[in-house]
Scaffold this motif. Structure first.
Motif, short mmCIF file in Angstrom:
data_model
loop_
_atom_site.label_atom_id
_atom_site.label_comp_id
_atom_site.label_asym_id
_atom_site.label_seq_id
_atom_site.Cartn_x
_atom_site.Cartn_y
_atom_site.Cartn_z
N PRO A 1 0.83 -1.21 0.00
CA PRO A 1 0.00 0.00 0.00
C PRO A 1 0.86 1.26 0.00
O PRO A 1 1.83 1.37 0.74
CB PRO A 1 -0.80 -0.14 1.30
N LEU A 2 0.50 2.19 -0.84
CA LEU A 2 1.29 3.41 -1.02
C LEU A 2 0.91 4.47 0.00
O LEU A 2 -0.20 4.46 0.54
CB LEU A 2 1.08 3.95 -2.44
N ALA B 1 -4.21 3.46 -7.75
CA ALA B 1 -5.64 3.77 -7.74
C ALA B 1 -6.19 3.78 -6.33
O ALA B 1 -6.99 4.65 -5.95
CB ALA B 1 -6.39 2.77 -8.61
N GLU B 2 -5.77 2.79 -5.52
CA GLU B 2 -6.22 2.73 -4.13
C GLU B 2 -5.80 3.97 -3.36
O GLU B 2 -6.58 4.55 -2.59
CB GLU B 2 -5.66 1.48 -3.46
N THR C 1 -8.23 8.64 -13.88
CA THR C 1 -8.99 8.80 -12.65
C THR C 1 -9.69 7.50 -12.34
O THR C 1 -9.70 6.57 -13.14
CB THR C 1 -10.03 9.94 -12.80
N SER C 2 -10.29 7.45 -11.16
CA SER C 2 -10.99 6.24 -10.74
C SER C 2 -12.15 5.95 -11.69
O SER C 2 -12.90 6.84 -12.10
CB SER C 2 -11.53 6.41 -9.32
N ALA C 3 -12.28 4.68 -12.05
CA ALA C 3 -13.37 4.27 -12.96
C ALA C 3 -14.68 4.10 -12.23
O ALA C 3 -15.73 3.96 -12.87
CB ALA C 3 -12.99 2.96 -13.66
N SER C 4 -14.67 4.10 -10.91
CA SER C 4 -15.91 3.87 -10.16
C SER C 4 -16.66 5.16 -9.91
O SER C 4 -16.13 6.26 -10.03
CB SER C 4 -15.56 3.21 -8.83
N GLY D 1 -8.40 11.64 -6.44
CA GLY D 1 -7.05 11.83 -6.96
C GLY D 1 -6.89 11.39 -8.40
O GLY D 1 -7.84 10.90 -9.04
N ARG D 2 -5.67 11.57 -8.91
CA ARG D 2 -5.38 11.20 -10.28
C ARG D 2 -4.14 10.30 -10.31
O ARG D 2 -3.26 10.39 -9.43
CB ARG D 2 -5.13 12.43 -11.15
N VAL D 3 -4.09 9.46 -11.33
CA VAL D 3 -2.91 8.63 -11.57
C VAL D 3 -2.37 9.00 -12.94
O VAL D 3 -3.11 8.95 -13.95
CB VAL D 3 -3.24 7.13 -11.51
N VAL D 4 -1.11 9.42 -12.99
CA VAL D 4 -0.48 9.84 -14.24
C VAL D 4 0.57 8.79 -14.61
O VAL D 4 1.55 8.60 -13.88
CB VAL D 4 0.16 11.23 -14.12
N MET D 5 0.36 8.14 -15.72
CA MET D 5 1.27 7.11 -16.21
C MET D 5 2.03 7.68 -17.41
O MET D 5 1.41 8.19 -18.35
CB MET D 5 0.47 5.86 -16.61
N ILE D 6 3.36 7.62 -17.37
CA ILE D 6 4.19 8.19 -18.43
C ILE D 6 5.08 7.10 -19.00
O ILE D 6 5.83 6.45 -18.27
CB ILE D 6 5.06 9.35 -17.91
N GLU D 7 4.97 6.88 -20.31
CA GLU D 7 5.81 5.89 -20.99
C GLU D 7 6.39 6.50 -22.26
O GLU D 7 6.16 7.68 -22.55
CB GLU D 7 4.99 4.63 -21.30
N SER D 8 7.15 5.71 -23.01
CA SER D 8 7.85 6.23 -24.18
C SER D 8 6.99 6.15 -25.43
O SER D 8 6.10 5.31 -25.54
CB SER D 8 9.15 5.46 -24.41
#
Length: 349
Positions: free
Chosen positions: A243-244, A273-274, A346-349, A280-287
């Motif tokens: 857990p974060l 997400a939890e 963002t949360s899907a729920s 809140g928001r989750v930001v995913m960064i990839e190439s």
């Protein structure tokens, strides 16, 4: 040994030679390993420092004089280094790329004693990966990738430094998201904190938290203190499978998800997400390789990630599917000038 163009003793010799000419640049391992050996021994640095004679070079690099001269003469024949006179060597434009202070950072990427070189050595186990679908790293080095880094501090430090290199690339990733409304940014798998430091520069009222394994977290504390950010940052030494830390309004995972299989990647995003919750928001960064702009890069990196740690490169749709499996919805995606894809979730729920 390469076939000789003068060998006409067998009927198939001409076919053999033709095949060699076609394949030579694709199968040659002598020059690539010779360059890596030169980088590891810091030959460019030593020559630049005035040790151009083979005896002095040998003494300062801790090598056998005869073997070193053979190495250098091969590299000279390939356009790397010059032999100014018998037994005395110099740096040309190609060899200059191996200098430790060159901005391209190639010396670190090729150093066989550091992460960059070990990453290439792992490919000696490629056949194991192709036969089993399992990473080659454990077969070559004796333990799985992440365990190996935990047990080998010098390689782990080299890995962290490489992940933090490329100022322009880090700034490009930071510029892919609007941080102006962020109050508390949690960088999950944030390494030494180089990315978070630039986020906090872009968002001067925000606080930050770096989450990474304990040894890397210690290096993050040192780095953030050097940037005078210790009062605005927390550093948490833990696995991101646990857990974060709560309280963030933006949880960032930058160049992390591609290191892992679908099951593990989903678990990481689910932890984000939890912690982010409904607000809140989750930001995913990839190439950008995931966007299909460079199929050759995508193919190489896809294979590389599997050989190292069992990870994989993915398409935009693949990343959206991972987010959905973790209970997230991708609201927007953005491509940056230097090739990052930024997923704002963002949360899907």
């Amino acid at each position: 040994m390469s076939p000789s163009s003068d060998d006409d003793s067998a009927p198939e010799s001409s076919a053999w030679y033709s095949a060699w000419q076609i394949l030579a640049t694709r199968i040659d391992l002598v020059t690539p390993w010779a360059i890596r050996a030169a980088a590891t021994l810091r030959l460019a640095d030593l020559i630049a420092d005035g040790a151009d004679g083979i005896e002095e070079l040998s003494g300062r690099s801790g090598t056998d004089p005869d073997a070193l001269s053979r190495l250098l003469r091969h590299l000279v024949s390939q356009g790397v280094f010059v032999e100014k006179q018998a037994g005395r060597f110099g740096i040309n434009d190609v060899a200059a790329l191996l200098l430790s202070d060159h901005p391209a950072g190639m010396k670190a990427m090729l150093d066989l004693d550091g992460f960059g070189g070990r990453m290439d050595v792992a490919f000696t186990g490629l056949l194991h990966t192709v036969r089993t679908g399992e990473p080659a790293w454990e077969t070559v080095f004796g333990s799985p990738f992440w365990e190996y880094l935990a047990d080998n501090e010098n390689v782990a430090s080299s890995f962290d430094a490489m992940m933090a290199s490329g100022d322009d690339y880090i700034l490009d990733a930071v510029g892919g998201y609007d941080w102006s409304e962020a109050a508390h940014v949690v960088d999950v798998g944030g390494g030494t904190g180089a990315f978070l430091a630039e986020v906090l520069q872009a968002a001067p009222t925000a606080r930050g938290t770096v989450v990474d394994l304990p040894a890397t977290a210690a290096r993050a504390r040192e780095f953030l203190a050097m940037r005078a950010l210790e009062d605005r940052c927390d550093v948490v030494g833990q696995s991101f499978f646990d857990p974060l830390p709560p309280g963030g309004d933006v949880y960032v995972v930058r160049r992390v998800v591609h290191d892992w299989s679908d099951v593990e990647a989903t678990a990481i995003l689910r932890r984000c997400a939890e912690a982010a919750g409904s607000a809140g928001r989750v930001v995913m960064i990839e190439s950008r390789g995931i966007a299909g702009d460079d199929p050759a890069m995508f193919a190489e990196m896809n294979l590389r990630m599997m050989v190292l740690a069992g990870g994989r490169e993915r398409s935009v749709d693949d990343y959206a599917a991972l987010a959905a499996a973790a209970g997230l919805r991708v609201d927007t995606t953005r491509t940056t000038p230097l090739g990052h894809i930024v997923f704002d979730c963002t949360s899907a729920s």
